[in-house]
Design an enzyme around this catalytic site. Structure first.
Site, PDB file in Angstrom:
ATOM      1  N   GLU A   1       7.831   2.677  14.251  1.00  0.00           N
ATOM      2  CA  GLU A   1       8.582   3.320  13.183  1.00  0.00           C
ATOM      3  C   GLU A   1       8.487   4.817  13.407  1.00  0.00           C
ATOM      4  OE1 GLU A   1       7.054   1.335   9.551  1.00  0.00           O
ATOM      5  OE2 GLU A   1       8.887   0.144   9.666  1.00  0.00           O
TER       6      GLU A   1
ATOM      7  N   CYS B   1      -3.425   0.956   6.774  1.00  0.00           N
ATOM      8  CA  CYS B   1      -3.498   0.123   7.976  1.00  0.00           C
ATOM      9  C   CYS B   1      -4.149   0.837   9.151  1.00  0.00           C
ATOM     10  CB  CYS B   1      -2.096  -0.320   8.363  1.00  0.00           C
ATOM     11  SG  CYS B   1      -0.953   1.065   8.465  1.00  0.00           S
TER      12      CYS B   1
ATOM     13  N   ASN C   1       0.800  -1.240   0.000  1.00  0.00           N
ATOM     14  CA  ASN C   1       0.000   0.000   0.000  1.00  0.00           C
ATOM     15  C   ASN C   1       0.830   1.287   0.000  1.00  0.00           C
ATOM     16  OD1 ASN C   1       0.773  -0.526   2.623  1.00  0.00           O
ATOM     17  ND2 ASN C   1      -1.139   0.197   3.533  1.00  0.00           N
TER      18      ASN C   1
ATOM     19  N   GLU D   1       4.732  -4.167  11.887  1.00  0.00           N
ATOM     20  CA  GLU D   1       3.712  -3.138  11.638  1.00  0.00           C
ATOM     21  C   GLU D   1       2.575  -3.843  10.929  1.00  0.00           C
ATOM     22  OE1 GLU D   1       3.646  -0.100  12.640  1.00  0.00           O
ATOM     23  OE2 GLU D   1       5.696   0.240  13.286  1.00  0.00           O
TER      24      GLU D   1
HETATM   25  P1  NAD Z   1       0.950  -9.550   3.445  1.00  0.00           P
HETATM   26  O1  NAD Z   1       1.117  -9.957   4.850  1.00  0.00           O
HETATM   27  O2  NAD Z   1       0.198 -10.430   2.542  1.00  0.00           O
HETATM   28  O3  NAD Z   1       2.389  -9.358   2.750  1.00  0.00           O
HETATM   29  C1  NAD Z   1       3.329  -8.444   3.241  1.00  0.00           C
HETATM   30  C2  NAD Z   1       4.711  -8.852   2.777  1.00  0.00           C
HETATM   31  O4  NAD Z   1       5.078 -10.088   3.370  1.00  0.00           O
HETATM   32  C3  NAD Z   1       4.852  -9.052   1.279  1.00  0.00           C
HETATM   33  O5  NAD Z   1       6.099  -8.523   0.872  1.00  0.00           O
HETATM   34  C4  NAD Z   1       4.825 -10.552   1.134  1.00  0.00           C
HETATM   35  O6  NAD Z   1       5.484 -11.009  -0.027  1.00  0.00           O
HETATM   36  C5  NAD Z   1       5.560 -10.981   2.383  1.00  0.00           C
HETATM   37  N1  NAD Z   1       5.265 -12.326   2.854  1.00  0.00           N
HETATM   38  C6  NAD Z   1       4.090 -12.995   2.776  1.00  0.00           C
HETATM   39  N2  NAD Z   1       4.205 -14.195   3.374  1.00  0.00           N
HETATM   40  C7  NAD Z   1       5.478 -14.294   3.847  1.00  0.00           C
HETATM   41  C8  NAD Z   1       6.195 -15.286   4.556  1.00  0.00           C
HETATM   42  N3  NAD Z   1       5.638 -16.454   4.914  1.00  0.00           N
HETATM   43  N4  NAD Z   1       7.470 -15.048   4.883  1.00  0.00           N
HETATM   44  C9  NAD Z   1       8.056 -13.864   4.562  1.00  0.00           C
HETATM   45  N5  NAD Z   1       7.430 -12.887   3.866  1.00  0.00           N
HETATM   46  C10 NAD Z   1       6.147 -13.099   3.518  1.00  0.00           C
HETATM   47  O7  NAD Z   1       0.323  -8.082   3.483  1.00  0.00           O
HETATM   48  P2  NAD Z   1      -0.156  -7.157   2.263  1.00  0.00           P
HETATM   49  O8  NAD Z   1      -1.408  -7.744   1.699  1.00  0.00           O
HETATM   50  O9  NAD Z   1       0.983  -6.884   1.359  1.00  0.00           O
HETATM   51  O10 NAD Z   1      -0.485  -5.782   3.005  1.00  0.00           O
HETATM   52  C11 NAD Z   1      -1.715  -5.517   3.599  1.00  0.00           C
HETATM   53  C12 NAD Z   1      -1.622  -5.640   5.101  1.00  0.00           C
HETATM   54  O11 NAD Z   1      -0.536  -4.871   5.589  1.00  0.00           O
HETATM   55  C13 NAD Z   1      -2.851  -5.115   5.810  1.00  0.00           C
HETATM   56  O12 NAD Z   1      -3.223  -5.998   6.839  1.00  0.00           O
HETATM   57  C14 NAD Z   1      -2.368  -3.790   6.404  1.00  0.00           C
HETATM   58  O13 NAD Z   1      -3.075  -3.371   7.525  1.00  0.00           O
HETATM   59  C15 NAD Z   1      -0.947  -4.087   6.700  1.00  0.00           C
HETATM   60  N6  NAD Z   1      -0.134  -2.854   6.775  1.00  0.00           N
HETATM   61  C16 NAD Z   1       0.283  -2.418   8.005  1.00  0.00           C
HETATM   62  C17 NAD Z   1       0.991  -1.222   8.113  1.00  0.00           C
HETATM   63  C18 NAD Z   1       1.462  -0.707   9.447  1.00  0.00           C
HETATM   64  O14 NAD Z   1       2.314   0.173   9.461  1.00  0.00           O
HETATM   65  N7  NAD Z   1       0.947  -1.195  10.565  1.00  0.00           N
HETATM   66  C19 NAD Z   1       1.280  -0.494   6.968  1.00  0.00           C
HETATM   67  C20 NAD Z   1       0.858  -0.973   5.737  1.00  0.00           C
HETATM   68  C21 NAD Z   1       0.141  -2.166   5.649  1.00  0.00           C
END
Ligand code: NAD
Length: 539
Positions: A513, A333, A202, A299
């Site tokens: 962060e 998020c 995002n 995060e």
């Molecule tokens: P996701 O968890 O599907 O993926 C995030 C990252 O993790 C990607 O780069 C993915 O390739 C990697 N990944 C997935 N499985 C993995 C594994 N088993 N081992 C290592 N890496 C792995 O999340 P998304 O769909 O990309 O993002 C959306 C989510 O992120 C939402 O829940 C949102 O709330 C959260 N988010 C949180 C923040 C924050 O600062 N708190 C900021 C942005 C997004």
């Protein structure tokens, strides 16, 4: 080294140049927002034209083309048009190992530099980001689908974060402790080593900066893995650090998904993992890191409450609710998607929120007048629309939006658009109120007392953010004190100055962060005891 380093080469079919001037807005804006809205430069990209040919991997100081990789290339889409803009080849264990070794070599040099020397490189990187602001923002839009106005703000936030931590780099220090007999102890704040950053889709460029800036300020190096959905802009940050004078390997980018991510987490040379993404993946990251006893920053997701009391300035409360729900097509998020409005002002609030939500301009994200672009992917759009349907089945009333949308411009007909949605008559047990939707869907509920709304607001396993609108200063602080959330807002929402910590309570994460405290999450403390007398031995 397995690959060949090449220069950036973006092929642009039908490249057009045009400039757009935004009308002045009538309400007050933060200086950065005003600059983003009043941009008057020329545009070099247009939706439906960019093809990325260059490698998106970067280590040992340059872009690297992968050779002999067994994984099947995956298409990367332009959300605005549904078109494939490039093919992504995931890095395997061999590439991950080279990138980590490249970071490890850089660490030995970088960690020995004075804070002032590290700061100089970082400030130069910030200057280069400012210079390339429009190019980075355009690429972000093409790959992510968010509006260009927001993408410019993301690039600004990345730059500000690097500037902020450049300042922090010069302040790292320990403590002096006096001990009996003239002896003393001191502490040294030292870097961890090679840090891994794993990003969500995002805020691709901003996340890469928010993770790398504190890491390198403390003397660490980093291997960063962007989301495979948005792989395009992290490599620009790598190029920028390199051009700014960082040693080869200081900031590396490896592309890939789950497997590449786990290889990074398990790599024995990696000292820390900083992750932004969903709660389920965050749990897996923590488990993998625990095997090497590696610290994590997590995060994660949220389902945050926004509470609007009867004495609120209604105009500001409505603006706040829109900012809390519809930035980045609702894919934020910290969004305040559970909106609790005092029953005495609910009708006026809903009337105004619905009127303004209907007026949000959806369309080509590269146009300055667009306020809502495309969601990040077709599966994600379908998931968000599914949540709206589920909400209807469970008894929520769709007050506006929640439908697929096709912009008039035919080149956008296959893009992933929907109308922003306000759901009324929501109750606490509905799926739309309990689960993170991560799309432009606001769920509105009414409440009567402070005690009641606090109990309902805290009834969640998540605790990323929370907001309160009221003119009663005592109530504002009392309510915030009792909300179980890490990032709170009074009379505003979703503003993230880089000087202040950002992060969640409960299942929304670990660590922070931004802000001074983040130095603690990218460094470790060494204690040194100095004896000034003789050794008192028991033997
Ligand atoms: P996701 O968890 O599907 O993926 C995030 C990252 O993790 C990607 O780069 C993915 O390739 C990697 N990944 C997935 N499985 C993995 C594994 N088993 N081992 C290592 N890496 C792995 O999340 P998304 O769909 O990309 O993002 C959306 C989510 O992120 C939402 O829940 C949102 O709330 C959260 N988010 C949180 C923040 C924050 O600062 N708190 C900021 C942005 C997004």
């Amino acid at each position: 080294m397995a690959g060949v380093i090449r220069k950036l080469q973006i092929c642009c079919k039908g490249r057009s140049k045009y400039s757009v001037r935004m009308p002045q807005l009538s309400f007050h804006l933060a200086p950065g927002l005003r600059a983003a809205l009043n941009w008057t430069g020329t545009r070099s990209a247009s939706s439906g034209t960019l093809q990325i040919k260059d490698s998106l991997n970067f280590w040992c100081g340059g872009r690297v083309n992968l050779k002999d990789v067994k994984s099947k290339p995956e298409p990367v889409y332009e959300p605005a048009t549904g078109r494939v803009m490039c093919q992504l080849q995931a890095c395997g264990a061999a590439e991950v190992d080279i990138a980590v070794r490249s970071a490890s070599a850089a660490f030995t040099v970088w960690s020995k530099l004075a804070g002032m020397e590290r700061a100089r490189v970082m400030l130069e990187a910030a200057r280069l980001i400012e210079k390339r602001r429009e190019e980075i923002a355009e690429l972000e839009v093409v790959n992510n689908g968010k509006s260009i106005t927001e993408a410019r703000l993301d690039v600004d936030s990345a730059r500000l974060c690097i500037e902020y931590f450049a300042g922090q780099a010069t302040t790292l220090s320990g403590q002096h402790v006096q001990l009996p007999g003239g002896s003393f102890a001191y502490t040294r704040r030292e870097p961890l080593g090679v840090c891994v950053g794993i990003g969500a889709w995002n805020y691709p460029f901003q996340i890469a900066a928010w993770k790398s800036a504190p890491a390198i300020a403390c003397g660490n190096s980093m291997v960063f893995k962007p989301s495979p959905v948005t792989p395009v802009t992290a490599v620009l940050l790598a190029e920028i650090y390199s051009q700014a004078g960082a040693p080869e390997g200081l900031f590396n980018v490896v592309q890939g998904g789950v497997e590449t991510g786990s290889q990074l987490c398990h790599h024995p040379t990696v000292a820390k993992v900083s992750f932004t993404g969903s709660v389920p993946t965050g749990k897996k990251i923590m488990e993998m890191a625990s095997r090497g006893v590696k610290p994590v920053t997590l995060e994660l997701g949220g389902k945050s409450p926004l509470i609007i009391f009867e004495d609120s300035d209604l105009e500001n409360a409505v603006r706040g609710a829109l900012m809390a729900n519809f930035l980045s097509q609702g894919q934020v998020c910290s969004n305040g998607t559970r909106v609790y409005v005092h029953s005495s002002i609910l009708p006026q609030f809903l009337k105004e929120v619905v009127r303004r939500t209907k007026a949000i301009q959806i369309g080509d994200p590269l146009l300055d007048e667009t306020r809502m672009g495309a969601l990040v992917s077709k599966p994600h759009l379908d998931k968000v629309l599914g949540y709206v349907n589920q909400a209807k089945k469970e008894g929520a009333r769709v007050l506006c939006g929640g439908e697929p949308f096709t912009p008039a411009d035919t080149k956008l007909k296959d893009g992933y658009y929907m109308t922003p949605c306000v759901l009324g008559s929501c109750t606490d047990d509905m799926t739309c109120v309990r689960e993170e939707i991560f799309g432009p869907v606001m769920s509105v509920m009414s409440f009567d007392t402070e005690e009641e709304v606090l109990r309902r607001a805290n009834d969640s396993t998540l605790g990323l953010a929370a907001g309160v609108f009221t003119k009663d200063v005592k109530r504002a602080h009392r309510v915030i004190e009792n909300l179980q959330a890490g990032s709170c807002f009074i009379n505003n929402y979703n503003i993230t100055p880089v000087e202040v910590p950002f992060g969640g309570y409960k299942a929304s994460g670990i660590g922070r962060e931004n802000g001074q405290v983040t130095i603690e999450f990218y460094s470790q403390l060494k204690t040194v005891i100095v004896e000034m007398g003789d050794v008192d031995s028991l033997f």
